[in-house]
Design an enzyme around this catalytic site. Sequence first.
Site, short mmCIF file in Angstrom:
data_model
loop_
_atom_site.label_atom_id
_atom_site.label_comp_id
_atom_site.label_asym_id
_atom_site.label_seq_id
_atom_site.Cartn_x
_atom_site.Cartn_y
_atom_site.Cartn_z
N GLU A 18 31.46 13.78 16.50
CA GLU A 18 30.28 13.18 17.11
C GLU A 18 29.33 12.58 16.08
O GLU A 18 29.27 13.03 14.95
CB GLU A 18 29.51 14.23 17.90
CG GLU A 18 30.23 14.63 19.16
CD GLU A 18 29.55 15.77 19.90
OE1 GLU A 18 29.55 15.74 21.12
OE2 GLU A 18 29.03 16.68 19.23
N CYS B 117 23.04 9.86 12.41
CA CYS B 117 23.41 11.18 11.93
C CYS B 117 24.94 11.25 11.96
O CYS B 117 25.55 11.14 13.03
CB CYS B 117 22.79 12.21 12.87
SG CYS B 117 23.24 13.89 12.54
N CYS C 199 33.46 23.06 10.98
CA CYS C 199 32.88 23.42 9.68
C CYS C 199 33.32 24.83 9.31
O CYS C 199 33.40 25.71 10.16
CB CYS C 199 31.36 23.36 9.77
SG CYS C 199 30.55 23.70 8.18
N CYS D 154 27.76 29.21 9.99
CA CYS D 154 26.37 29.67 10.08
C CYS D 154 26.13 30.23 11.49
O CYS D 154 26.64 29.68 12.47
CB CYS D 154 25.42 28.51 9.77
SG CYS D 154 25.67 27.88 8.11
N CYS E 66 24.70 27.94 14.44
CA CYS E 66 25.19 26.56 14.54
C CYS E 66 26.38 26.44 15.48
O CYS E 66 27.38 27.14 15.33
CB CYS E 66 25.56 26.07 13.14
SG CYS E 66 26.30 24.43 13.13
N GLY F 84 29.88 19.46 10.15
CA GLY F 84 30.50 19.65 8.85
C GLY F 84 29.54 19.82 7.70
O GLY F 84 28.36 19.52 7.79
N GLU F 85 30.08 20.36 6.61
CA GLU F 85 29.32 20.54 5.37
C GLU F 85 29.75 19.40 4.43
O GLU F 85 30.87 19.43 3.88
CB GLU F 85 29.65 21.93 4.79
CG GLU F 85 29.21 22.17 3.36
CD GLU F 85 27.75 21.82 3.06
OE1 GLU F 85 26.86 22.32 3.75
OE2 GLU F 85 27.52 21.01 2.14
N LEU G 53 17.45 25.62 3.99
CA LEU G 53 16.92 26.85 3.36
C LEU G 53 16.92 27.98 4.40
O LEU G 53 17.56 29.00 4.21
CB LEU G 53 15.50 26.56 2.85
CG LEU G 53 14.73 27.74 2.27
CD1 LEU G 53 15.39 28.28 1.02
CD2 LEU G 53 13.28 27.33 1.98
N HIS G 54 16.17 27.78 5.45
CA HIS G 54 16.09 28.66 6.62
C HIS G 54 15.50 30.04 6.36
O HIS G 54 14.94 30.64 7.27
CB HIS G 54 17.44 28.79 7.33
CG HIS G 54 18.06 27.48 7.70
ND1 HIS G 54 17.34 26.31 7.79
CD2 HIS G 54 19.34 27.13 7.99
CE1 HIS G 54 18.14 25.30 8.13
NE2 HIS G 54 19.35 25.77 8.25
N ASN H 33 17.48 24.83 18.19
CA ASN H 33 17.97 24.20 19.42
C ASN H 33 19.02 25.11 20.05
O ASN H 33 20.09 25.28 19.48
CB ASN H 33 18.67 22.87 19.11
CG ASN H 33 17.69 21.80 18.67
OD1 ASN H 33 16.62 21.67 19.24
ND2 ASN H 33 18.07 21.06 17.65
N CYS I 280 20.43 18.15 16.36
CA CYS I 280 21.22 18.75 15.28
C CYS I 280 21.64 20.17 15.64
O CYS I 280 20.91 20.90 16.27
CB CYS I 280 20.41 18.79 14.00
SG CYS I 280 20.30 17.20 13.25
N1 SAH Z 1 26.22 21.34 7.02
C1 SAH Z 1 25.02 20.75 6.60
C2 SAH Z 1 24.66 19.54 7.41
C3 SAH Z 1 24.90 19.60 8.88
S1 SAH Z 1 23.87 20.67 9.78
C4 SAH Z 1 23.90 21.77 6.59
O1 SAH Z 1 24.09 22.86 7.09
O2 SAH Z 1 22.85 21.46 6.03
C5 SAH Z 1 22.36 19.75 9.82
C6 SAH Z 1 21.11 20.57 10.06
O3 SAH Z 1 21.10 21.08 11.40
C7 SAH Z 1 21.01 21.76 9.13
O4 SAH Z 1 19.73 21.93 8.59
C8 SAH Z 1 21.34 22.88 10.08
O5 SAH Z 1 20.85 24.08 9.60
C9 SAH Z 1 20.68 22.43 11.37
N2 SAH Z 1 21.13 23.16 12.54
C10 SAH Z 1 22.34 23.70 12.77
N3 SAH Z 1 22.34 24.35 13.96
C11 SAH Z 1 21.11 24.18 14.50
C12 SAH Z 1 20.51 24.59 15.73
N4 SAH Z 1 21.19 25.28 16.64
N5 SAH Z 1 19.23 24.23 15.96
C13 SAH Z 1 18.56 23.47 15.05
N6 SAH Z 1 19.08 23.06 13.88
C14 SAH Z 1 20.34 23.41 13.60
FE1 SF4 Z 2 26.34 25.73 8.69
FE2 SF4 Z 2 25.88 23.09 8.51
FE3 SF4 Z 2 28.37 24.03 8.83
FE4 SF4 Z 2 26.66 24.22 10.84
S1 SF4 Z 2 27.44 22.33 9.96
S2 SF4 Z 2 28.08 25.84 10.13
S3 SF4 Z 2 24.75 24.55 9.75
S4 SF4 Z 2 27.05 24.38 7.08
#
Ligand code: SAH
Ligand code: SF4
Length: 347
Positions: free
Chosen positions: A93, A106, A113, A117, A120, A166-167, A222-223, A297, A340
């Site tokens: 997507e 985006c 991925c 996390c 996510c 994805g990362e 960072l989170h 989200n 996101c």
């Molecule tokens: N993998 C990379 C980029 C894709 S995720 C990363 O993790 O940075 C892009 C952003 O969306 C990241 O900051 C991620 O932490 C955030 N994200 C992932 N799941 C989310 C959710 N459920 N609600 C809000 N932001 C989220």
């Molecule tokens: Fe974590 Fe980013 Fe991969 Fe989602 S897309 S699992 S936030 S590294």
Amino acid sequence: MDVIKESFYNLTFENLHSLMRENGFNESATSILFNHYYKKKNSDPCSKDISLSTISYLNKNFDFTLPEIDTVHESSDKTVKFLFKLKDGKKVESVLIPFHNKYSICLSSQVGCAMKCSFCFTGTQGLKRNLETSEIIGQFLAAWHWLKLNRPGEEKILNIVFMGQGEPLHNFDPVKAACEIFVSQYGTSIGHQKITISTSGYIPGLARWKDEIPGVNLALSLHSPMEEKRNELIPINRKYPLAEVLDYIDDIPLAKKQFITYEYLLIDNLNDSIEDAMVTGELLKGKRAYINIIPFNPFPGSKYKRPSEKKIASFKTALDTFKIPILVRSTKGDDVLAACGQLNTSD
Ligand code: SAH
Ligand code: SF4
């Protein structure tokens, strides 16, 4: 049997240039082709100013198709979510995010991925495969063509963020090659500083950043500045701890007016206390930092909750005392699950 041809959109300017030279074609064909497919974004074959033998070589050896648009969801705020079907049937997507009749896109860098996390949606499906350069560029070009057809006059995609599935640093070479095509003066000619790559802190990629993709903007997810919480949220923090990640980031030279974005996902009763804000401020003060607060989200089956508006505001007020620029990200596209972290294509 049909031979599977390589995609033309995998080739950087240098790759194409070498290919032209090695095959005895006029090297000026490189800029002509880049101009045709990327600057002018033509989808019909290039036939002007290049020799017939070059055209027939390219047609014989390369595939010029873009990822197929499977479905499009248009949100009431003009956000557009595309589900693309790739050549092996896998789906990925991308999201067009509007601002004043122009768009940011985006992009996804992988199908699924590997980082898993805990907050996510993409992470829940695991890594299916890496995207090729052509599939990254292809999301951009196909979205551009969709805009031209459906919102004529609005086909202006000025910013690129790698914040989809994805990362990106876990698929470094194709992402790097895609960036080279995006910034090429003969290609889409998008400035380095209009591209942002977001990472969860994948050190093997960060170690390559300053030599291989200098100038591109970096966003770190960072989170939490606290080890235990970050371990829970981003499991690779155990392997690549935050302190080391920050050492690599601090080492990346920044242009004038360039910042590192620190994304802070705000989750109810997990990392949204005043203490969390204060520790974050202490960690980032003195850095060329920009903080992006992202209220969580929710997605089907998620175990976390988004904090109330009041809590989000108090967290921001506490952080404001450190005088670091902060933006609370609005959640465009919520109604079509396009924000996101809501990208999941496993079904
Ligand atoms: N993998 C990379 C980029 C894709 S995720 C990363 O993790 O940075 C892009 C952003 O969306 C990241 O900051 C991620 O932490 C955030 N994200 C992932 N799941 C989310 C959710 N459920 N609600 C809000 N932001 C989220
Ligand atoms: Fe974590 Fe980013 Fe991969 Fe989602 S897309 S699992 S936030 S590294």
